[in-house]
Structure formats: structure tokens, C-alpha cells
Design an enzyme around this catalytic site. Structure first.
Site, PDB file in Angstrom:
ATOM      1  N   HIS A 149       0.843  -1.202   0.000  1.00 52.82           N
ATOM      2  CA  HIS A 149       0.000   0.000   0.000  1.00 52.82           C
ATOM      3  C   HIS A 149       0.875   1.248   0.000  1.00 52.82           C
ATOM      4  O   HIS A 149       2.096   1.154   0.117  1.00 52.82           O
ATOM      5  CB  HIS A 149      -0.901   0.015   1.245  1.00 52.82           C
ATOM      6  CG  HIS A 149      -0.139   0.182   2.534  1.00 52.82           C
ATOM      7  ND1 HIS A 149       0.278  -0.882   3.307  1.00 52.82           N
ATOM      8  CD2 HIS A 149       0.298   1.295   3.193  1.00 52.82           C
ATOM      9  CE1 HIS A 149       0.917  -0.426   4.372  1.00 52.82           C
ATOM     10  NE2 HIS A 149       0.943   0.887   4.322  1.00 52.82           N
ATOM     11  N   HIS A 195      -5.751  -1.651   4.095  1.00 50.40           N
ATOM     12  CA  HIS A 195      -5.601  -0.444   3.264  1.00 50.40           C
ATOM     13  C   HIS A 195      -4.753  -0.732   2.029  1.00 50.40           C
ATOM     14  O   HIS A 195      -3.737  -1.406   2.095  1.00 50.40           O
ATOM     15  CB  HIS A 195      -5.038   0.736   4.036  1.00 50.40           C
ATOM     16  CG  HIS A 195      -3.733   0.504   4.732  1.00 50.40           C
ATOM     17  ND1 HIS A 195      -3.242  -0.748   5.021  1.00 50.40           N
ATOM     18  CD2 HIS A 195      -2.818   1.384   5.217  1.00 50.40           C
ATOM     19  CE1 HIS A 195      -2.087  -0.630   5.650  1.00 50.40           C
ATOM     20  NE2 HIS A 195      -1.802   0.627   5.780  1.00 50.40           N
ATOM     21  N   HIS A 209       4.889   7.397   2.708  1.00 55.66           N
ATOM     22  CA  HIS A 209       5.655   6.153   2.549  1.00 55.66           C
ATOM     23  C   HIS A 209       4.911   5.201   1.630  1.00 55.66           C
ATOM     24  O   HIS A 209       3.715   5.347   1.397  1.00 55.66           O
ATOM     25  CB  HIS A 209       5.868   5.464   3.914  1.00 55.66           C
ATOM     26  CG  HIS A 209       4.635   4.853   4.490  1.00 55.66           C
ATOM     27  ND1 HIS A 209       3.786   5.520   5.345  1.00 55.66           N
ATOM     28  CD2 HIS A 209       4.057   3.629   4.326  1.00 55.66           C
ATOM     29  CE1 HIS A 209       2.775   4.745   5.686  1.00 55.66           C
ATOM     30  NE2 HIS A 209       2.908   3.588   5.078  1.00 55.66           N
ATOM     31  N   HIS A 241       0.738  -1.082  14.739  1.00 56.69           N
ATOM     32  CA  HIS A 241      -0.214  -0.004  14.545  1.00 56.69           C
ATOM     33  C   HIS A 241      -1.501  -0.311  15.310  1.00 56.69           C
ATOM     34  O   HIS A 241      -1.958  -1.456  15.307  1.00 56.69           O
ATOM     35  CB  HIS A 241      -0.616   0.116  13.071  1.00 56.69           C
ATOM     36  CG  HIS A 241       0.473   0.561  12.158  1.00 56.69           C
ATOM     37  ND1 HIS A 241       1.139   1.734  12.308  1.00 56.69           N
ATOM     38  CD2 HIS A 241       0.986  -0.016  11.053  1.00 56.69           C
ATOM     39  CE1 HIS A 241       2.029   1.870  11.328  1.00 56.69           C
ATOM     40  NE2 HIS A 241       1.968   0.810  10.565  1.00 56.69           N
ATOM     41  N   TYR A 250       9.125   1.407  10.037  1.00 55.34           N
ATOM     42  CA  TYR A 250       9.349   2.504   9.088  1.00 55.34           C
ATOM     43  C   TYR A 250      10.837   2.780   9.005  1.00 55.34           C
ATOM     44  O   TYR A 250      11.530   2.766  10.025  1.00 55.34           O
ATOM     45  CB  TYR A 250       8.644   3.785   9.539  1.00 55.34           C
ATOM     46  CG  TYR A 250       7.157   3.758   9.358  1.00 55.34           C
ATOM     47  CD1 TYR A 250       6.597   3.701   8.080  1.00 55.34           C
ATOM     48  CD2 TYR A 250       6.317   3.800  10.457  1.00 55.34           C
ATOM     49  CE1 TYR A 250       5.211   3.675   7.923  1.00 55.34           C
ATOM     50  CE2 TYR A 250       4.934   3.775  10.301  1.00 55.34           C
ATOM     51  CZ  TYR A 250       4.394   3.712   9.026  1.00 55.34           C
ATOM     52  OH  TYR A 250       3.032   3.684   8.871  1.00 55.34           O
ATOM     53  N   GLU A 260       8.142   1.175   4.304  1.00 55.52           N
ATOM     54  CA  GLU A 260       7.588   0.434   5.442  1.00 55.52           C
ATOM     55  C   GLU A 260       7.598  -1.046   5.090  1.00 55.52           C
ATOM     56  O   GLU A 260       7.438  -1.418   3.925  1.00 55.52           O
ATOM     57  CB  GLU A 260       6.136   0.880   5.726  1.00 55.52           C
ATOM     58  CG  GLU A 260       5.520   0.192   6.947  1.00 55.52           C
ATOM     59  CD  GLU A 260       4.023   0.472   7.145  1.00 55.52           C
ATOM     60  OE1 GLU A 260       3.381   0.978   6.211  1.00 55.52           O
ATOM     61  OE2 GLU A 260       3.508   0.162   8.239  1.00 55.52           O
TER      62      GLU A 260
END
Lengths: 302, 302, 302, 302
Positions: A149, A195, A209, A241, A250, A260
Site C-alpha cells: 500500500h 488499506h 511512505h 499499529h 518505518y 515500510e
């Protein structure tokens, strides 16, 4: 029908050789093409020509991001919808762009150039299509199976969200609201993952990112080992997260674009009820273990 | 549009109390409903009313399996397609079935009763929709976050496959071919996973197993620990499948229905190129570590 | 003072080249020496010259197993104790044996030739002694960091146990008792691990297996992937032992000697209270998930 | 013979109830005893009466740390050696201290009160000694199986090291040297682990942290989840140490004593060659992923 996943991210780098060395030796992608000023890469389990393109430019930045649509007709259909929404669409014809057929490009309300493409040259994954083993040998570096993503910045997150959802059909899995109930971050999907595209408050046109998928938490540790050994600066992580529930690190490529590695999270179908985070929980929302954001994470994008 | 995922599996059991004890205490599902002769269960991360229903019957078997469609219109559209293909469709009206609205039921070429449903009562997962933690506390047993897929048997796999693909829109991720090139096993998906539904050679109307998703290989070990502690008979595993690449354990509920816990595998989008396995690799295809099938796995279904 | 750990296992193989290919390419050990009829191997994190020696012989078998003692004096001290117990001790002088100094050899009540050695040639691990990284690059195959333990067979387990404990100072972590309360299996340690040496009922002088340490359950899966890819026959696993709590895979090298990869388990200090298993629990004791032993596991040794 | 492992750490806390709630509900230890001003805790897999004691005091600090010796004679032997080195030894007789028999106490060159004890009341682990399962049910919070090590501060690290090694028999696994080659950190062991006791530069008598063992990297993530959910402040991690190779999280109990959860690392026998870190690598030595120390880690101790 419609968008099926992130196809590729096109970034600019001031040093093609250094970036190529990093994306092949440390990240472990495969170089699949090269022109005078561009290099193309894919992950080992990806079938399509590339998921990352780098172009020489004195400035680090993002040229565009590209999503793949399921059917030929989707291009025309979405072109109409985009134009009806008020944005001009530019056709890129077969043969004009490396590794792919006809595509459309347009500026989004978040100030990014976005591309939609249907036909992409198949170069194949590293595994045969008959009686394959579970993964290939001879991989280098982190070697994620695929790109996952990207997260971009926008001045008006709600406006960008409306476009991505109403025009392009993205579904909202999670949102972060400020004290007035306005969206300052949204997480959007088309591929039954937490996502495919996320948008947070920031300048229009920024790239926060892009992320590579890893298969589990042990792969996250292995990625951290490889990053540390190669003296790659880790921004945050390994951590989790709150948003997406995923595990993450990251870090920055040697030219300054944030990467990431990501794994985990739930599997949202189209009937997934949106999760909402309030601003007083922003620390846990982003970094569940730290419970707070670092300055760099907030300020640095490309 | 169309089918988005497995909604629920309805099986029969000769002992409701024993089955309920197992599915709640050992498997760690939540009981969400009960009638005179039926009990309904969901996994902790599922929003819908149930993903498993058990009905009292002196014989162990399967009543039907149910898939969820994205839109109201999908029901009518698919009803037409099924009838055009030559199968009679039976409407189940809102209020007739526990926990769900209007649905359609029909017999498939594999001899199963299949259901399609759009509206399902939302009972919610165990996590709040505002500022959730990554997973709930107080879970019992294995506690998978959700149901994943089922595998059924059919006398004519190619015919069943044609129906599931052409009429219902399933996509073929993997297939196992006999020496003559005929399909003796197919793996089909609608939710960007290696399989939502699989069909292998066997008697029409049979259930080989249904499977629960686990988050990683460590959860697989934890599941094996819990199964062993509870004296649940393990059929095979922990091991890896060649097909799907997933990690797995097969075992039997106390009445004899085969269960699976499953994790891993790739993430196939609609443009995923089908993987083919040949019969001489059937051992590795099914159980990559053992390289061979056990008799029980081949012969026992319900 | 006294024995500090397993030093090396010396086995015979009818094909030096095939065995060498397996132990270096599949198991991922390093070849550290070679004579006309012998080849020596060590694991990447071991400092000493070798932990495995293979010697050409038409028959597969075990020549001896060797344990390392902490101090020079231990050799003399243990020599006296062994002779007092009634066994003849044979001195092997510096220069007589590859890669090590003075050692003593003797037959044990379990019918094995055992060796004790103090001085072993240091060839060093693959990591530097100044500012090392956590693990080296360029490893092949499974690449365990070190050898862990071995299991041998004896006609009279209690008698062998008495010798290993009273004369050599091993401590008893676990024991398996038959219905009459006699030991039919014992697990013995000197290095604060669940076992450095184990003895089970069987013919005198037999080797059931030797085992390599892996760092965790994910490494066990990776080992299984590598074994399966290389068509190595897996005997049992991945599974868990009831005894030691460890995770395990048993398999055979291409000449027929059983190998194990092992991880986990508790950390027993000298004050660890012995755990007892009764014969009616033998299945779970050995293979906690399967709950039963396979014939091959019971009958095959070398 | 001699010291076999860390027995217990005795700290002071200004709020017994709050500390007890944390060490039982969040850390998941078991309360095993209580007096007017003290509470005692053990981990689930520990057999001895306690591995942590807290005493009410307005100031957070450390009373002493206690190591267990293998034999009764060790106490006298070590008493003589300590007195010969110039330190006064104080006998604590059976019945004077909760949960343990005769012990000796003395001040060390690092300014700590240290205790050696042989006889400790056995309360037993949570598992039976006959046919146990691999781990118990009903645990709360992080629930580490046992205490692992502690790290203290000393003005003169080399002097403290000499005492711990020459008098008490600790072995040096790793050391951190400043630019002049002087030890500013040492890692010492007696139980075949990377460290049972470590000493770094700082004020005499300080406690940097004590650490609990976890079984693997997945348990580290689970610990982080539990800490975050309980709003426990994480100092650093999840990350990896360069020194010991172990995986780690540092955090603070609610009164301010630093805790660690730790896993992994190698298995050093008494012949383990010491690893040396130079000051220019101090960042990676301590936190391999971050490559640098945070201020808090350097300055805060109790």
C-alpha cells in the site's frame, strides 16, 4: 469490477545507482527493466512488470502512483466518472510507457498524479505455475513477496477521501478524526486488506511512505536485522499499529524516501464497518506500543 | 459485486451439547443464538450473526453452505443466472431463517445445498468500533478471528467447477489434475485469498472440512497445544500445504466433522494466474512436509 | 566442573560424498576437516573443531559420542571414577585424533563407546569476537547454530542411568516409567538444558538420533520447508514433545541415520525437580500432538 | 558447584498495592507470601518461593539481589573467599528471612548488598511433576516462565567485575570497552546463558533493571500488546540487543523500577570466548535496530 490493487509507485531519486543497489540488495526486489533515466523493480511473488519505478531527478519526490483495474472497460468507465467529477484525464497509449498497455492519468484532489492501468506486461513470479515450492531460493535482503500500500498527504483529507471513495470506489476501513470530527487520516481499500491507499493531513502531493508486505512478525524481525546490518536508518519499529492492527517498521531508503514493511491486520470484506479513532488516541492509533508519534514521522515526507 | 465471502456452514450433529461445548470451549467461538434443535456460533472478529450453525440430527452431515453477496441486487441477478443454468432456486424470506434476511437456496452440481444471502444480522465483533485494541481479552480455547473456507466433495469436479466459476463468479487459483488432465481438485476464491471454496473428487454432497483462519504459525502451534490438551484427535499437522502454501492442522470435532485451522498463503487478486498440480505431486500438493496423503484424509468426509 | 556439553558424535556412513553433500548443503554445517576415510563438520555458531564426524564404513552406525569437560583435571578425575566403577579406560593422546588433544574412551553400560575430551582445536564461529552482528550471512540449508543432544538405546536403562548420573554427574530432568515403575527412558543434562543425553529401551549400542538446536518455532517451519524441498524423508513433525516441551522434527539423513531439529523447552538448573511420565502417557510424552508413537520411531535406530 | 542462578531481587516501592497489582495482573507473577511491609512473587515455571520481593519504602530502590548456590558447602566456601577479598559477611539464619534457609549477605565493590542462599522453600511450579502439559492454563498478563537476570550500575566496573569473577566465579560473556580499553559494561553468567548479572557504569548501588525470560519473539509482541493495553510506559523496544543477540522490551513498573522482557541469545558454556564491543559501537551493542541509546536509558536507574 474496478480497481483491484496498487500497481506501482513511481518515485524520483537523485542517485539511480545507489537507489538500485538498495532496492535490489537490501530490499531484495528484482530489477525488471531500465531506460536512460529510469529503473523498474518487482517483488518476487508479483507477476506484473514492476511495482516500483525510480526516475532520476535532482529532487526526491513522487511522480505518480498507479492502481490496476480488473477489466478493460473499467478504464473507460472510470475515465468518465473522473471527468464528470471535474478532473481532466490524460490517456497514455500502449507503447508509451514501459511494461504496460493503455492507461489513464489524472490529478487527484490530494494533488497527486494518479494512474489507472489494466494491461501490464506479465514477467511472472519467481515460482513456476506447475507444482511450485512455497517460496524461491536465492533471494537477497528482505525480499518481501509484494508491495502492499502507500500513504500520501493531502491538505483536505475529507475532500480527497470523497473522491477516492465516490469516484474510484475505495472503501473506508478506518478514519482518524480531529476534535471537531473532521477526518485527518483515512485508510481505504479495494483488495480486502486494511488499506491499499491511505491519506493523512499534510501538503498536497506528498508521499509519506509506501509499504511492502511481509508474511509474519518473524519476518519483521528479520527485516530489522537486515536493515540494521546495512546501516539503514530505522524511523520507528518494530512496533504495532493501532490502526490496521498490523506490525510494522518505518525506515528510509538511502535517498530519503520512507519505506515500510508491514504484516498482519484483519481481512475486511466490502461489508466491513468503519473503525473510528479520535484525536486523543492518535498516538496509539499510529504506534500502539509507543503511544506517541515522533516528530520525524509527522514532518518528513517526500 | 457478487459473492464476497463464505457466510456460514450449517452442519448436523447427533449431540448438540457436546458439539456446543467443543465449539465454544475448545474452538473458542461465541454462541450467538439457539432454537429447539439448532445452535449458532461466530468467531470473535466476525460481525455477522453466525458463521457456523449446528442442527440436531442422528447423522453427522452438512445441511448447506452459505455465501454472502455484496448487494441486494446480486441475489436477483445470481438467481437468474442459476435458473438459466438449469437449477431451481428456492427463496427463503426474511424472518424464516435465524439471523438473516432474504436468501436463495439451490442445489449445485456437486450435490450440495448452497445458499446466497445479502442481509445478515450484525451482532458485532468483540472489539469496539472506536479506538479498539488489537484483540479482545477473555477469549477461550483456540479462538480464531474468523471462518475461512470449506472443502466439499463432488463426483464430477470439472462440472462443479464450471458452475461455481461461470455462474457464481468464483476464480480458480489452483487445480489438481489427474494423469489425463482432468480436474480432481479445484481451489476457488472470491475474497482475494487462496480459497473460499474448494472441491475435490468424492461423493456428491460430501463435506471434507471447513477451516478457521489463524494469524500465524505460532497460533498454529498454540492451536495444536490446545487440541492435544483437550484430547482432540489430530488428523494431520501442523504441516504446510503445497497448494495455497498455507500452514494447517486437520482434526475432528467430537462428533466427527473435520475441522481445519489455516494460516498464510499468498494474496491472489482477480488477475492471479492459476497454479496447476499434477497427480504425481499430489502428496506434496496436499501435505508439503509429509509428501503423501494418509488414508483417513482421503476417505473420511461427512 | 566436569562435563559441560556434548562435544561431537562420530557416525559411520556407506557413502562419504552423499553424506557430506547432505550435512553441508541441506543441514548447512561447515566442513572443517577431512582425512582418507573421515569428514568433520561443525555448526556456524560453534567454536570447536567439529560436532559431527562421519567415517566410511559399509554399515551405518555410531562409532562413539564425545562430551567435553571443563578442566584438564576433570579427565583424570573422571578416569578414576570410571575405572572404580569397573570399566577400562583407554587414553587417546594429543595428535592421535583429528582436531583435539588428550581424551579418554571407555565402554558404557549402554554398550556405547564414549569419549571425554578437554582440549579441542578452536576454529571459531562464523562471527567475529569484536562487534559481531547477530548471525552470519551466506549460510546454506537449515544451518542450525549448534548440535544439541543425542539419544541412545540401552537394554538396561536404569543401569545405564546410574552410570551416567553417579559416575559422570549427569542430572535427571525427566524419566519415563513402565507399569512396574522401571525406567524405560531417561533424559539427562549437564548444561542447564532439558537434555544433553537421553537413553531409551532398545539394543545396547544403538543410536536413535542426534539433534540440532534451532532458535524458535519459525525456524522449525523453515527447516521443514528445506527438508521437503530436498526430498528428505520426515519421520515425525513438526510437532511438540511432552517430555522437554520442545518443538521438533525427526527425519533421516540420506544414509539412514535419524536427525532431529529441536527448540524450546525449559531451562533446568541443578536443583530442577525430576519430571516423571507414566507408560500410559507415553504417546503424549514423546509426541504431544499425535498422542501416539509410530512404528518407525520405535523400531528404527542405527 | 557454586552459584547456579539468580534467586531473587528485593526492591522497595512506595505503594505496595499498586506494585502488587502490576506484578500480578500485568506481569502475571503469582503472589506467594506477604508480611506487614513486604510482598513476594514468583513466575509460573519457578519452583522456589519467590524471585521478586517488594518492600514498602517511601523511596524506590533496591534492597539486595540474591543468587542461589548449588550445595550447602558453597555458602561456607564463598563466605571465606569473600572475607579473604576484604568484605565483611553477614549470616542470616534459617527462620530470619521469609521463604528461605541460611544465607550470607555482604556488600560488593559495586556498592550493592548481595545475598547467597542455598536452601529455598519449594512452592512448586504451576505444572504437576507427573505427566505435565507444556504450560498451565489460567495465567494472567505477560506471565513469563521465570526471572532471567539483572543489570546494576557501578562506579568502577572493572573492579566490580574482578570481584564477581574471581571471588564468585562468574564468567565473562561480553564486555563493552571505552576508548581507553577500560570496561564500561560487563555481562556475566553462571547458568549457561548470555548473562545472569550485568554491570554498567553508573553510581554505585544502582539498579538499572531486572529481566523476565520469554520463550520467543512472538511472546515479545504479546508482551508489548499487554503493556500498551495497560498503559505501561515502554522505554525501548521491541528491539534486539547487539550484546547477547537477545530480543527485548524495556519498560517501567508503575513506581518507576525498570523491567525488561528478554528472549533469545546464544548458549554459552564455560569455554565460551568473550565477545568485546568497542565504544564506537555502543549504540548497536545495546539496541541493534536503533543504533543509538536514548537519554532515559542512560540516565534512569533506581
Amino acid at each position: 469490477m474496478g480497481i483491484i490493487r496498487l500497481s506501482h509507485v513511481d518515485i524520483t531519486v537523485p542517485d539511480l545507482d545507489l537507489a538500485t543497489a538498495y532496492y535490489t540488495e537490501v530490499m531484495g526486489m528484482l530489477e525488471t527493466g531500465r531506460t536512460d533515466d529510469r529503473v523498474f523493480f518487482k517483488c518476487w511473488d508479483e507477476e506484473d512488470h514492476h511495482s516500483l519505478a525510480i526516475r532520476y531527478d535532482p529532487r526526491v519526490g513522487i511522480d505518480r502512483f498507479s492502481f490496476k483495474v480488473e477489466a478493460e472497460d473499467d478504464l473507460e468507465d472510470l475515465e468518465r466518472r473522473i471527468e464528470r467529477y471535474g478532473f481532466r484525464v490524460h490517456r497514455v497509449h500502449r507503447g508509451e510507457e514501459v511494461g504496460q498497455g493503455e492507461s489513464i492519468r489524472f490529478e487527484t484532489p490530494s494533488g497527486h498524479e494518479m494512474e489507472l492501468v489494466h494491461e501490464v506486461e506479465k514477467v511472472g513470479s519467481l515460482l513456476p505455475k506447475v507444482n511450485p515450492r512455497p517460496y524461491p531460493t536465492g533471494l537477497k535482503g528482505i525480499a518481501p513477496p509484494r508491495m502492499d500500500h502507500l500513504l500520501v498527504t493531502a491538505e483536505e483529507v475529507p475532500e480527497a477521501t470523497r473522491f477516492y471513495m465516490e469516484v474510484l470506489g475505495f472503501r473506508l476501513t478506518e478514519q482518524l478524526l480531529d476534535g471537531d470530527g473532521h477526518q485527518i487520516g483515512v485508510w481505504l481499500e479495494r483488495s480486502h486488506t486494511p488499506h491499499d491507499l491511505a491519506v493523512v493531513s499534510g501538503p498536497n502531493g506528498g508521499l509519506h511512505h509506501f509499504a511492502f508486505w511481509l508474511d509474519d512478525w518473524d519476518e519483521v524481525r528479520r527485516a530489522a536485522d537486515i536493515l540494521a546490518y546495512n546501516a539503514v536508518q530505522i524511523d520507528v519499529g518494530p512496533t504495532r499499529h493501532g490502526i490496521t492492527r498490523g506490525a510494522t517498521i518505518y525506515f528510509f531508503d538511502p535517498l530519503g524516501t520512507r519505506n515500510e514493511v508491514f504484516t498482519g491486520g484483519y481481512r475486511p470484506d466490502p461489508d466491513f464497518p468503519t473503525i473510528t479513532w479520535t484525536e486523543d488516541n492518535v498516538g496509539k492509533a499510529i504506534f500502539y506500543y509507543e503511544g506517541e508519534l515522533n516528530e520525524r514521522f509527522m514532518k518528513v515526507h517526500t
